[in-house]
Design a protein around this motif. Structure first.
Motif, PDB file in Angstrom:
ATOM      1  N   ARG A 180      63.841  34.486  75.998  1.00 11.89           N
ATOM      2  CA  ARG A 180      63.436  35.661  75.234  1.00 11.89           C
ATOM      3  C   ARG A 180      63.744  35.459  73.764  1.00 11.89           C
ATOM      4  O   ARG A 180      64.835  35.018  73.404  1.00 11.89           O
ATOM      5  CB  ARG A 180      64.197  36.878  75.765  1.00 11.89           C
ATOM      6  CG  ARG A 180      63.658  38.206  75.315  1.00 11.89           C
ATOM      7  CD  ARG A 180      62.340  38.483  76.009  1.00 11.89           C
ATOM      8  NE  ARG A 180      61.829  39.787  75.744  1.00 11.89           N
ATOM      9  CZ  ARG A 180      61.991  40.822  76.557  1.00 11.89           C
ATOM     10  NH1 ARG A 180      62.672  40.692  77.659  1.00 11.89           N
ATOM     11  NH2 ARG A 180      61.465  41.974  76.244  1.00 11.89           N
ATOM     12  N   LEU A 181      62.781  35.764  72.914  1.00 10.45           N
ATOM     13  CA  LEU A 181      62.968  35.769  71.462  1.00 10.45           C
ATOM     14  C   LEU A 181      62.982  37.226  71.029  1.00 10.45           C
ATOM     15  O   LEU A 181      61.938  37.861  70.931  1.00 10.45           O
ATOM     16  CB  LEU A 181      61.822  35.026  70.767  1.00 10.45           C
ATOM     17  CG  LEU A 181      61.687  33.551  71.055  1.00 10.45           C
ATOM     18  CD1 LEU A 181      60.433  32.993  70.386  1.00 10.45           C
ATOM     19  CD2 LEU A 181      62.916  32.798  70.596  1.00 10.45           C
ATOM     20  N   ARG A 182      64.157  37.765  70.817  1.00  9.53           N
ATOM     21  CA  ARG A 182      64.253  39.172  70.442  1.00  9.53           C
ATOM     22  C   ARG A 182      65.112  39.297  69.204  1.00  9.53           C
ATOM     23  O   ARG A 182      66.243  38.827  69.177  1.00  9.53           O
ATOM     24  CB  ARG A 182      64.858  39.987  71.573  1.00  9.53           C
ATOM     25  CG  ARG A 182      64.958  41.468  71.221  1.00  9.53           C
ATOM     26  CD  ARG A 182      65.506  42.270  72.348  1.00  9.53           C
ATOM     27  NE  ARG A 182      64.425  42.549  73.277  1.00  9.53           N
ATOM     28  CZ  ARG A 182      64.606  43.195  74.413  1.00  9.53           C
ATOM     29  NH1 ARG A 182      65.788  43.586  74.781  1.00  9.53           N
ATOM     30  NH2 ARG A 182      63.575  43.442  75.203  1.00  9.53           N
ATOM     31  N   GLY A 183      64.542  39.943  68.180  1.00 10.63           N
ATOM     32  CA  GLY A 183      65.284  40.168  66.953  1.00 10.63           C
ATOM     33  C   GLY A 183      66.302  41.282  67.110  1.00 10.63           C
ATOM     34  O   GLY A 183      66.227  42.097  68.032  1.00 10.63           O
ATOM     35  N   GLU A 184      67.251  41.334  66.205  1.00  9.63           N
ATOM     36  CA  GLU A 184      68.295  42.356  66.254  1.00  9.63           C
ATOM     37  C   GLU A 184      67.838  43.678  65.662  1.00  9.63           C
ATOM     38  O   GLU A 184      68.290  44.737  66.072  1.00  9.63           O
ATOM     39  CB  GLU A 184      69.538  41.864  65.514  1.00  9.63           C
ATOM     40  CG  GLU A 184      70.193  40.685  66.197  1.00  9.63           C
ATOM     41  CD  GLU A 184      71.425  40.207  65.453  1.00  9.63           C
ATOM     42  OE1 GLU A 184      71.884  40.899  64.520  1.00  9.63           O
ATOM     43  OE2 GLU A 184      71.926  39.129  65.816  1.00  9.63           O
ATOM     44  N   LYS A 185      66.912  43.635  64.716  1.00  8.76           N
ATOM     45  CA  LYS A 185      66.449  44.840  64.041  1.00  8.76           C
ATOM     46  C   LYS A 185      65.477  45.605  64.944  1.00  8.76           C
ATOM     47  O   LYS A 185      64.678  45.004  65.657  1.00  8.76           O
ATOM     48  CB  LYS A 185      65.764  44.468  62.728  1.00  8.76           C
ATOM     49  CG  LYS A 185      65.336  45.647  61.890  1.00  8.76           C
ATOM     50  CD  LYS A 185      64.722  45.201  60.590  1.00  8.76           C
ATOM     51  CE  LYS A 185      64.189  46.398  59.820  1.00  8.76           C
ATOM     52  NZ  LYS A 185      63.460  45.984  58.628  1.00  8.76           N
ATOM     53  N   THR A 186      65.548  46.949  64.895  1.00 12.16           N
ATOM     54  CA  THR A 186      64.611  47.778  65.645  1.00 12.16           C
ATOM     55  C   THR A 186      63.757  48.590  64.681  1.00 12.16           C
ATOM     56  O   THR A 186      64.129  48.803  63.518  1.00 12.16           O
ATOM     57  CB  THR A 186      65.336  48.736  66.603  1.00 12.16           C
ATOM     58  OG1 THR A 186      66.208  49.567  65.850  1.00 12.16           O
ATOM     59  CG2 THR A 186      66.123  47.960  67.657  1.00 12.16           C
ATOM     60  N   VAL A 187      62.597  49.028  65.170  1.00 10.93           N
ATOM     61  CA  VAL A 187      61.694  49.883  64.397  1.00 10.93           C
ATOM     62  C   VAL A 187      61.329  51.076  65.264  1.00 10.93           C
ATOM     63  O   VAL A 187      61.378  51.007  66.487  1.00 10.93           O
ATOM     64  CB  VAL A 187      60.422  49.118  63.950  1.00 10.93           C
ATOM     65  CG1 VAL A 187      60.765  48.041  62.942  1.00 10.93           C
ATOM     66  CG2 VAL A 187      59.696  48.529  65.138  1.00 10.93           C
ATOM     67  N   GLU A 188      60.972  52.174  64.615  1.00  7.05           N
ATOM     68  CA  GLU A 188      60.538  53.377  65.329  1.00  7.05           C
ATOM     69  C   GLU A 188      59.022  53.393  65.349  1.00  7.05           C
ATOM     70  O   GLU A 188      58.370  53.095  64.357  1.00  7.05           O
ATOM     71  CB  GLU A 188      61.057  54.636  64.616  1.00  7.05           C
ATOM     72  CG  GLU A 188      62.559  54.744  64.568  1.00  7.05           C
ATOM     73  CD  GLU A 188      63.178  54.956  65.930  1.00  7.05           C
ATOM     74  OE1 GLU A 188      62.567  55.652  66.767  1.00  7.05           O
ATOM     75  OE2 GLU A 188      64.271  54.401  66.174  1.00  7.05           O
TER      76      GLU A 188
END
Length: 194
Positions: free
Chosen positions: A102-110
């Protein structure tokens, strides 16, 4: 005697190329002003990513610490550059198995879509899978989605590519919104797993 020496020298790279363990290193970055024409439409569904999470989320492969990574200079340069944002830098050692990572960034967006009845939710800015298949060659199968808020809307970009790569070389997967750098190195059988 000379013939034996020549055969040994010719066979040595072949033995190295037939390694059963590989070091994989991946950098994902985003362009700050992506081309809006490269975005997915609202009708395009989000893909289902099911790759194995590295680190705390579970691991089968051996995760490499920062000092064991070879592309740290490239990651730092992308993080400092005015036109890019470095999102993920990960590295691991794997055998010839073919599990997706899995390539998942730490930052989230709404994001959400009120017109379609989808409530706003927090989602990863970057999500995706990468699978490195080891066989007669090395094949990298990459599927990554970048979510970016633009003028109050969540715009989605998807990079989906599959390619055969050469061991020991840096490979670049390009998209108008994001880029991925991949390096796959065979490890000599005598190396201990980090």
């Amino acid at each position: 005697m000379r013939l034996l020496l020549m055969l040994f020298l010719l066979a040595a790279p072949l033995a190295y190329a037939q390694s059963d363990r590989y070091r994989i290193e991946v950098i994902v970055f985003a362009y700050n002003n992506p081309d809006a024409n490269a975005a997915l439409t609202k009708d395009d569904a989000d893909p289902d990513f099911d790759g194995m999470l590295m680190g705390a989320g579970g691991e089968i492969y051996s995760v490499l610490a920062g000092e064991q990574r070879q592309l740290t200079g490239a990651f730092d340069a992308l993080a400092r550059h005015a036109r890019t944002r470095a999102l993920v830098h990960t590295a691991w050692v794997q055998d010839a198995s073919n599990r997706s990572v899995r390539l998942r960034g730490e930052k989230t967006v709404e994001g959400g879509d009120a017109a379609r009845g989808v409530l706003a939710a927090s989602m990863p800015e970057l999500d995706g899978d990468i699978q490195v298949r080891i066989g007669r060659g090395i094949e990298v199968d990459l599927d990554a989605m970048l979510r970016a808020p633009v003028s109050g809307e969540l715009v989605r970009y998807r990079l989906k590519q599959k390619r055969v790569v050469l061991a020991g070389e840096v490979h670049y997967f390009d998209h108008p919104a994001l880029g991925v750098i991949v390096r796959v190195d065979p490890l000599p059988p005598s190396d201990a797993v980090p």
